[in-house]
Write a protein that holds these residues in place. Structure first.
Motif, PDB file in Angstrom:
ATOM      1  N   ALA A   1      -4.031   3.084   1.819  1.00  0.00           N
ATOM      2  CA  ALA A   1      -3.497   4.323   1.246  1.00  0.00           C
ATOM      3  C   ALA A   1      -1.997   4.412   1.497  1.00  0.00           C
ATOM      4  N   THR A   2      -1.286   4.874   0.487  1.00  0.00           N
ATOM      5  CA  THR A   2       0.122   5.225   0.618  1.00  0.00           C
ATOM      6  C   THR A   2       0.247   6.650   0.108  1.00  0.00           C
ATOM      7  N   ALA A   3       1.414   7.196   0.101  1.00  0.00           N
ATOM      8  CA  ALA A   3       1.622   8.595  -0.289  1.00  0.00           C
ATOM      9  C   ALA A   3       1.009   8.906  -1.656  1.00  0.00           C
ATOM     10  N   GLY A   4      -0.139   9.561  -1.668  1.00  0.00           N
ATOM     11  CA  GLY A   4      -0.776   9.995  -2.902  1.00  0.00           C
ATOM     12  C   GLY A   4      -1.460   8.923  -3.728  1.00  0.00           C
ATOM     13  N   THR A   5      -1.568   7.701  -3.209  1.00  0.00           N
ATOM     14  CA  THR A   5      -2.162   6.602  -3.961  1.00  0.00           C
ATOM     15  C   THR A   5      -3.134   5.824  -3.096  1.00  0.00           C
ATOM     16  N   ILE A   6      -4.261   5.451  -3.678  1.00  0.00           N
ATOM     17  CA  ILE A   6      -5.246   4.598  -3.029  1.00  0.00           C
ATOM     18  C   ILE A   6      -5.142   3.218  -3.688  1.00  0.00           C
ATOM     19  N   HIS A   7      -5.121   2.179  -2.875  1.00  0.00           N
ATOM     20  CA  HIS A   7      -5.025   0.811  -3.359  1.00  0.00           C
ATOM     21  C   HIS A   7      -6.313   0.078  -3.001  1.00  0.00           C
ATOM     22  N   LEU A   8      -6.852  -0.664  -3.956  1.00  0.00           N
ATOM     23  CA  LEU A   8      -8.076  -1.432  -3.758  1.00  0.00           C
ATOM     24  C   LEU A   8      -7.808  -2.888  -4.119  1.00  0.00           C
ATOM     25  N   ARG A   9      -8.444  -3.796  -3.387  1.00  0.00           N
ATOM     26  CA  ARG A   9      -8.344  -5.214  -3.718  1.00  0.00           C
ATOM     27  C   ARG A   9      -9.597  -5.937  -3.250  1.00  0.00           C
ATOM     28  N   GLU A  10      -9.849  -7.064  -3.857  1.00  0.00           N
ATOM     29  CA  GLU A  10     -10.940  -7.962  -3.471  1.00  0.00           C
ATOM     30  C   GLU A  10     -10.375  -8.917  -2.436  1.00  0.00           C
ATOM     31  N   SER A  11     -11.066  -9.109  -1.322  1.00  0.00           N
ATOM     32  CA  SER A  11     -10.540  -9.962  -0.259  1.00  0.00           C
ATOM     33  C   SER A  11     -10.356 -11.417  -0.710  1.00  0.00           C
TER      34      SER A  11
ATOM     35  N   LEU B   1      -5.664  -2.873  -7.478  1.00  0.00           N
ATOM     36  CA  LEU B   1      -5.886  -1.727  -8.350  1.00  0.00           C
ATOM     37  C   LEU B   1      -5.402  -0.494  -7.610  1.00  0.00           C
ATOM     38  N   SER B   2      -4.634   0.347  -8.286  1.00  0.00           N
ATOM     39  CA  SER B   2      -4.142   1.583  -7.667  1.00  0.00           C
ATOM     40  C   SER B   2      -4.675   2.779  -8.438  1.00  0.00           C
ATOM     41  N   THR B   3      -5.021   3.831  -7.706  1.00  0.00           N
ATOM     42  CA  THR B   3      -5.564   5.033  -8.310  1.00  0.00           C
ATOM     43  C   THR B   3      -5.227   6.230  -7.432  1.00  0.00           C
ATOM     44  N   SER B   4      -5.520   7.402  -7.926  1.00  0.00           N
ATOM     45  CA  SER B   4      -5.304   8.612  -7.119  1.00  0.00           C
ATOM     46  C   SER B   4      -6.561   8.917  -6.318  1.00  0.00           C
ATOM     47  N   PRO B   5      -6.426   9.671  -5.238  1.00  0.00           N
ATOM     48  CA  PRO B   5      -7.617  10.058  -4.475  1.00  0.00           C
ATOM     49  C   PRO B   5      -8.643  10.810  -5.341  1.00  0.00           C
TER      50      PRO B   5
END
Length: 68
Positions: A26-36, A43-47
């Motif tokens: 997580a960064t300011a207002g953004t959630i980041h997802l990735r496959e290990s 992929l970035s999205t909002s909470p």
């Protein structure tokens, strides 16, 4: 994403070296997802959007629910 962000794996992913996990940061207002297995693809999205996706996946009917 910022290099100082901390990526976390689910405790359901097994040991720390398991290669088939979804990681989240997580960064300011953004959630980041990735496959290990592909850590450079992210992929970035909002909470709110991620919460709506999780509600939809957990829904017994599988119907889309609106973000609140």
């Amino acid at each position: 994403m910022e290099a100082t962000s901390v990526w976390q794996k689910s405790s359901f992913s097994g040991n720390e070296d398991a290669p088939n996990c979804v990681e989240v940061a997580a960064t300011a207002g953004t959630i980041h997802l990735r496959e290990s297995e592909a850590p450079h693809t992210e992929l970035s999205t909002s909470p709110a959007q991620l919460a709506a996706l999780i509600r939809s996946v957990k829904s017994p009917t599988g119907h889309r629910t609106e973000a609140r």
